[in-house]
Design a protein around this motif. Sequence first.
Motif, PDB file in Angstrom:
ATOM      1  N   MET A 158     -92.812  -4.332  65.825  1.00 31.46           N
ATOM      2  CA  MET A 158     -92.979  -3.181  66.694  1.00 31.46           C
ATOM      3  C   MET A 158     -91.624  -2.592  67.046  1.00 31.46           C
ATOM      4  SD  MET A 158     -93.936  -4.846  70.429  1.00 31.46           S
ATOM      5  CE  MET A 158     -93.664  -3.279  71.296  1.00 31.46           C
ATOM      6  N   MET A 159     -91.631  -1.317  67.361  1.00 32.39           N
ATOM      7  CA  MET A 159     -90.444  -0.618  67.839  1.00 32.39           C
ATOM      8  C   MET A 159     -90.786   0.024  69.170  1.00 32.39           C
ATOM      9  SD  MET A 159     -88.530   2.722  66.181  1.00 32.39           S
ATOM     10  CE  MET A 159     -87.399   3.722  67.184  1.00 32.39           C
ATOM     11  N   SER A 160     -89.869  -0.054  70.119  1.00 31.66           N
ATOM     12  CA  SER A 160     -90.042   0.606  71.412  1.00 31.66           C
ATOM     13  C   SER A 160     -89.060   1.759  71.529  1.00 31.66           C
ATOM     14  CB  SER A 160     -89.793  -0.373  72.563  1.00 31.66           C
ATOM     15  OG  SER A 160     -90.699  -1.456  72.527  1.00 31.66           O
ATOM     16  N   LEU A 161     -89.533   2.885  72.039  1.00 30.50           N
ATOM     17  CA  LEU A 161     -88.682   4.047  72.278  1.00 30.50           C
ATOM     18  C   LEU A 161     -88.787   4.405  73.753  1.00 30.50           C
ATOM     19  CD1 LEU A 161     -86.956   6.194  70.564  1.00 30.50           C
ATOM     20  CD2 LEU A 161     -88.884   7.715  71.048  1.00 30.50           C
ATOM     21  N   GLY A 162     -87.740   4.112  74.517  1.00 30.85           N
ATOM     22  CA  GLY A 162     -87.740   4.357  75.952  1.00 30.85           C
ATOM     23  C   GLY A 162     -87.232   5.748  76.297  1.00 30.85           C
ATOM     24  N   LEU A 163     -88.001   6.469  77.124  1.00 27.45           N
ATOM     25  CA  LEU A 163     -87.668   7.840  77.502  1.00 27.45           C
ATOM     26  C   LEU A 163     -87.668   7.983  79.024  1.00 27.45           C
ATOM     27  CD1 LEU A 163     -90.159   9.585  75.035  1.00 27.45           C
ATOM     28  CD2 LEU A 163     -87.737   9.075  74.601  1.00 27.45           C
ATOM     29  N   HIS A 164     -86.933   8.969  79.511  1.00 26.00           N
ATOM     30  CA  HIS A 164     -86.902   9.292  80.938  1.00 26.00           C
ATOM     31  C   HIS A 164     -87.087  10.798  81.125  1.00 26.00           C
ATOM     32  CE1 HIS A 164     -84.857   5.407  80.749  1.00 26.00           C
ATOM     33  NE2 HIS A 164     -85.171   5.244  82.022  1.00 26.00           N
ATOM     34  N   LEU A 165     -87.882  11.166  82.102  1.00 25.77           N
ATOM     35  CA  LEU A 165     -88.183  12.579  82.333  1.00 25.77           C
ATOM     36  C   LEU A 165     -86.917  13.398  82.515  1.00 25.77           C
ATOM     37  CD1 LEU A 165     -91.125  12.246  84.929  1.00 25.77           C
ATOM     38  CD2 LEU A 165     -91.241  12.192  82.427  1.00 25.77           C
ATOM     39  N   ARG A 166     -85.958  12.882  83.279  1.00 20.58           N
ATOM     40  CA  ARG A 166     -84.757  13.633  83.645  1.00 20.58           C
ATOM     41  C   ARG A 166     -83.702  13.635  82.543  1.00 20.58           C
ATOM     42  NH1 ARG A 166     -84.862   8.676  85.841  1.00 20.58           N
ATOM     43  NH2 ARG A 166     -83.024   7.337  85.623  1.00 20.58           N
ATOM     44  N   ILE A 167     -83.897  12.801  81.520  1.00 19.82           N
ATOM     45  CA  ILE A 167     -82.887  12.694  80.461  1.00 19.82           C
ATOM     46  C   ILE A 167     -83.345  13.429  79.214  1.00 19.82           C
ATOM     47  CG2 ILE A 167     -81.518  11.117  79.051  1.00 19.82           C
ATOM     48  CD1 ILE A 167     -81.748   9.046  81.253  1.00 19.82           C
ATOM     49  N   ILE A 168     -84.345  12.887  78.520  1.00 23.84           N
ATOM     50  CA  ILE A 168     -84.802  13.535  77.280  1.00 23.84           C
ATOM     51  C   ILE A 168     -85.450  14.877  77.571  1.00 23.84           C
ATOM     52  CG2 ILE A 168     -87.152  12.604  77.170  1.00 23.84           C
ATOM     53  CD1 ILE A 168     -84.623  12.757  74.243  1.00 23.84           C
ATOM     54  N   GLY A 169     -85.869  15.112  78.818  1.00 27.05           N
ATOM     55  CA  GLY A 169     -86.541  16.359  79.166  1.00 27.05           C
ATOM     56  C   GLY A 169     -85.636  17.564  79.292  1.00 27.05           C
ATOM     57  N   ARG A 170     -84.342  17.384  79.117  1.00 30.74           N
ATOM     58  CA  ARG A 170     -83.402  18.510  79.177  1.00 30.74           C
ATOM     59  C   ARG A 170     -83.495  19.356  77.898  1.00 30.74           C
ATOM     60  NH1 ARG A 170     -80.561  20.157  83.845  1.00 30.74           N
ATOM     61  NH2 ARG A 170     -80.650  18.378  85.286  1.00 30.74           N
ATOM     62  N   PRO A 171     -83.283  20.668  78.004  1.00 32.31           N
ATOM     63  CA  PRO A 171     -83.402  21.550  76.828  1.00 32.31           C
ATOM     64  C   PRO A 171     -82.512  21.137  75.663  1.00 32.31           C
ATOM     65  CG  PRO A 171     -83.247  22.856  78.829  1.00 32.31           C
ATOM     66  CD  PRO A 171     -82.970  21.442  79.228  1.00 32.31           C
TER      67      PRO A 171
END
Length: 311
Positions: free
Chosen positions: A261-274
């Motif tokens: 398995m692979m996990s991809l961690g995201l954050h609203l305030r980080i990856i959500g930037r234009p």
Amino acid sequence: MEGAGGYGKDSADAMAVRRKGNEVYEERMDLPDNSKMALSVVVNVEEGSEMTIARGDRGMEPVDELGVFVKSKMRNYSNESNYLYGIKAGAPRIVKLLKRYDMMASWTVAALSLENHPEIAEAIVELGHEPVSHGWRWVHQFKMDEDQEREFIRKAVTSIEKSCGVRPYGWLSRYLLTDNTRRLLSEEGFSYHMDDYSGDVPFWDRETVPGKPMCIVPYELDNNDMKMWTDPALTPHQWLDYAKANFDQVYREGEEGNPKMMSLGLHLRIIGRPGRIWALEEFFKHVRAHEGVWVTTRKAIADHFMAENPA
């Protein structure tokens, strides 16, 4: 593993390395429909529960895009607004891409974040995704005694169930946990635990609570979008290249007969930037160009592992 949260005797299982004589065997897990790999997209929701004296904390939130932290009883209004960006602008962009590319996700949510921003809970429910507990608030547990931590866990469960209509079955701490954490999670009805970085497949912890094993679903930090906040930071191009390389390697190992398995961690305030969201879309396009990828929740991965490998 000894010393890593006190969960030590099961280290052979924890590393999922099978040895025979002097040989070392590659870890693997069987997946549904002969899939070559599992992909777990993890959307962290911490905004609205981060540290601030406005919530009774002793100081400001230390995790800041500019690395600004003053050890003083004062508010960092600028950083608080940066977190709010994740709710107002980042979340809609992420939700749009999850829908467009039909990506199932597990949302590691701080319970208070959902209370303060119920629209995020509504999105999770509408998408049919999994809420995972990231604590009652996005604060460290390591200073809590057993009773305090038990109450912290219970409050998170009650709150998330009220916000999402379903209780969380997985748990992710704010990195630093205690020797009691996993036992308390077992007592409170959790079926799997994410506070582990020792491999690429789930495994059983049979030692922490004798007679009541806990499924451990390891997480990953190396391709987390937080790498675009830490110093030295990756550019979106570098982050995308790394995430695609990680995916390609795991996929190749699955083709060779060793699915993981692979996990991809995201954050609203980080990856959500234009300037960053495009990189997530490119990664999703890359995933969808491959057959045999099980994009699913962490609970589904845990449930499958437990069914295929009874404790």
